[in-house]
Scaffold this active site. Structure first.
Site, short mmCIF file in Angstrom:
data_model
loop_
_atom_site.label_atom_id
_atom_site.label_comp_id
_atom_site.label_asym_id
_atom_site.label_seq_id
_atom_site.Cartn_x
_atom_site.Cartn_y
_atom_site.Cartn_z
N LYS A 179 -6.85 -16.99 -11.20
CA LYS A 179 -6.79 -16.48 -12.56
C LYS A 179 -7.63 -15.21 -12.60
O LYS A 179 -8.45 -14.99 -11.73
CB LYS A 179 -7.26 -17.52 -13.55
N SER B 148 -18.84 -20.09 -10.63
CA SER B 148 -18.03 -19.67 -11.77
C SER B 148 -18.82 -19.49 -13.06
O SER B 148 -19.75 -18.71 -13.11
CB SER B 148 -16.88 -20.67 -11.96
N HIS B 149 -18.45 -20.27 -14.08
CA HIS B 149 -19.06 -20.12 -15.40
C HIS B 149 -20.38 -20.87 -15.52
O HIS B 149 -21.01 -20.82 -16.57
CB HIS B 149 -18.08 -20.65 -16.44
N ASP C 133 -17.76 -15.30 -12.32
CA ASP C 133 -17.04 -14.71 -11.18
C ASP C 133 -15.80 -13.92 -11.59
O ASP C 133 -15.00 -13.53 -10.73
CB ASP C 133 -16.67 -15.78 -10.15
N ASP D 142 -12.99 -14.62 -13.32
CA ASP D 142 -11.61 -15.10 -13.40
C ASP D 142 -11.23 -15.65 -14.77
O ASP D 142 -10.06 -15.89 -15.04
CB ASP D 142 -11.29 -16.11 -12.27
N ARG D 143 -12.22 -15.86 -15.64
CA ARG D 143 -11.89 -16.38 -16.98
C ARG D 143 -11.89 -15.25 -18.01
O ARG D 143 -12.48 -14.19 -17.78
CB ARG D 143 -12.93 -17.41 -17.42
N ASP E 114 -16.31 -14.42 -17.25
CA ASP E 114 -17.31 -15.40 -16.81
C ASP E 114 -18.06 -14.94 -15.57
O ASP E 114 -17.94 -13.78 -15.16
CB ASP E 114 -16.64 -16.75 -16.55
#
Ligand code: G16
Length: 543
Positions: free
Chosen positions: A376, A113-114, A279, A281-282, A277
């Site tokens: 998300k 992710s982030h 991947d 999703d943010r 981010d």
């Protein structure tokens, strides 16, 4: 091609956290590490035989190698087919969409992710179930149990599969279909949002800056914002996904997306800024000299979702994670919508969406999404904002100010203390937990404690109970302090302190958040005695 059974032993610490297994890349690259975890996933879901999966990742270092290993293991375990994003790339929401539209048995997403990427940074894997959403706790518990008992894994010997061009090929008996990672996702966005209205706004001179932070959303944002909506080339910056994210920390918040923040506060600021981010999703939303906190963003989307064609009939209900501010609760109350409070982790929204209880969810950690997928979705949030601004012919700043005027303002901030000694951080929270029952009625910083507990959640759909989800101290004036340890870090412990204070207005709505929250911040430090336990008086990151 031959299938071999490789002997192995359990490796400690393969417990999935808030969102899958995240570790240092070097840890994932150790002998048997990735293989043990992938086999544990297949075992936990009752085997891969005859099943179809989606596979892709955010392009970080080791993404390409891990994809080849997972493909060969899926083939060796008898999987029927794997749908892979070209170049082994897929954003998390796009992967969720592919799982759903192809009705697969789930998918493996390679991402931390982030968290930064590279040989000395982080890597991760998560399994998403057939509904497209992150594996629920019942499944991650099973996966963990499998990692603790594993003695062998299956591997197909063979050459690497070419993942660079769309098309279908075979790995043993298993079909591998390489697909364009962007096409289906972009088509879905066109159905949900009024591209004509957004395109006209852009043609009329509305300027956008989207910072993809050298991570996965670059190709998606270029296709949607520039190619389909007509924003000028260069609207999307840091647009090429790189294995180390170009050294950036792909976490869309004011600290790590500083380049974007500086631009939005400059004389030449565009009308709208956004970042996503690692991947995809943010999201972070920024207007000219206007930062929109994720909690406020959720509330605004809830208030105006019916501007977008995909939500024109209104919302079925909304949900937020417990530490997220209560701004959205006020919108839900006014609109007569059900509002759910879940633990941190997108996985907790899945059941609510599947059962039709909610179709808009959000978290303070820069996550917003709807039931179009079960993750998300960063670009979805950006398009929803653009659709609302186009429909209302408003600026970000005016929309936000108007919202506070109507609903009051939930001042909100999160303070992160990173790299703490895990034992000390845990002892601090245990100490506070031990004092919670006696806190009711006590006064601190002029506020009286109305309620204090360690948040537990009973899923209204399947009745499962998740305990120990964060300390919650609520004051009589509606202010709140929440404390928990992050479940996504890879080094030591990160203490997250969530701070909230409500001001009804009409005065006092445009203060600096840290200033408005000062008494709540002081109360948090006093109540938990953060400095004595951790040696730290100031947070590392404030969002
Ligand atoms: C993940 C989860 C989110 C969660 C966030 C922060 O996001 O999907 O639900 O809010 O981590 O979790 P924590 O506070 O435990 O670090 P992502 O974008 O990292 O997948």
């Amino acid at each position: 091609m031959s299938i071999t059974t490789v002997e192995t032993q359990p490796i400690q610490g393969q417990k999935p956290g808030t969102s899958g297994l995240r570790k240092k890349t070097q840890v994932f690259m150790q002998r048997h590490y990735l293989e043990n975890f992938a086999q544990a996933v297949f075992n936990a879901i009752g085997g891969a035989k005859g099943k179809t999966f989606v596979l892709g990742g955010d392009g970080r270092y080791f993404n390409d190698r891990a994809a080849q290993v997972i493909l060969r293991m899926a083939a060796a375990n008898g999987a029927k087919k794997v749908i892979v994003g070209q170049g082994a790339l897929l954003s998390t929401p796009a992967a969720s969409n592919l799982i759903r539209i192809n009705k697969t048995d789930g998918g493996l997403i390679m991402s931390a992710s982030h968290n930064p990427g590279g040989p000395d940074e982080d890597f991760g894997i998560k399994f998403n179930a057939a509904n497209g959403g992150p594996a629920p706790e019942s499944l991650t518990d099973k996966i963990f149990a499998e990692t603790e008992n594993i003695s062998e894994y299956k591997m197909m010997e063979g050459h690497d599969i070419d993942l660079d061009a769309p098309g279908t090929t075979k790995l043993g008996d298993m079909e591998v279909e390489v697909v364009d990672p962007v096409a289906d996702y972009a088509a879905m966005m066109e159905k949900l949002f009024d591209f004509d209205a957004i395109g006209q706004m852009i043609a009329g001179g509305f300027r956008i800056r989207f910072d993809a932070m050298c991570a996965i959303t670059g190709p998606y944002a270029v296709e949607i914002l520039e190619n389909r909506l007509g924003a000028p080339r260069g609207t999307v910056v840091n647009r090429i996904p790189l294995p180390d994210f170009g050294g950036m920390h792909p976490d869309p918040n004011p600290v790590w997306a500083k380049q974007l923040m500086d631009e939005m506060w400059s004389a030449e600021a565009p009308d709208f800024g956004a970042a996503s981010d690692g991947d995809g999703d943010r999201n972070m939303i920024v207007g000219r000299e206007t930062y929109v906190s994720p909690s406020d963003s959720l509330a605004i989307l809830a208030a105006h979702a019916d501007s977008a064609p995909g939500y024109k009939d209104g919302l079925s209900g909304v949900a937020r994670s417990m530490p997220t501010s209560q701004a959205v609760d006020r919108v839900a109350a006014k609109k007569g919508l059900d509002c759910f409070e879940t633990p941190t982790g997108w996985k907790f929204f899945g059941n609510l969406m599947d059962a039709g209880h909610v179709n808009l969810c959000g978290e303070e950690s820069f996550g917003t999404g709807s039931d179009h997928v079960r993750e998300k979705d960063g670009l979805w949030a950006v398009l929803m904002w653009l659709n609302i601004l186009a429909a209302r012919k408003s600026s970000v700043g005016d929309l936000l100010a108007g919202h506070w005027k109507e609903y009051g303002r939930n001042y909100y901030s999160r303070h992160d203390f990173e790299g703490l000694d895990t034992a000390k951080a845990t002892a601090m929270l245990d100490d506070l937990k031990g004092r919670l029952t006696g806190l009711k009625g006590s006064e601190i910083e002029g506020m009286t404690v109305a309620h204090a507990d360690d948040f537990a959640y009973t899923d209204p759909v399947d009745g499962s109970v998740s305990k120990g989800q964060g300390i919650r101290i609520v004051f009589e004036d509606g202010s709140r302090i929440v404390m928990r340890l992050s479940g996504t870090g890879t080094t030591g412990a990160t203490l997250r302190v969530y701070l909230e204070r409500y001001v009804a207005g009409p005065d006092g709505l445009d203060r600096d958040a840290q200033e408005a929250l000062a008494p709540v911040i002081r109360a948090a430090h006093q109540l938990a005695d953060i400095e004595r336990h951790t040696g730290r008086s100031e947070p590392d990151v404030i969002t």
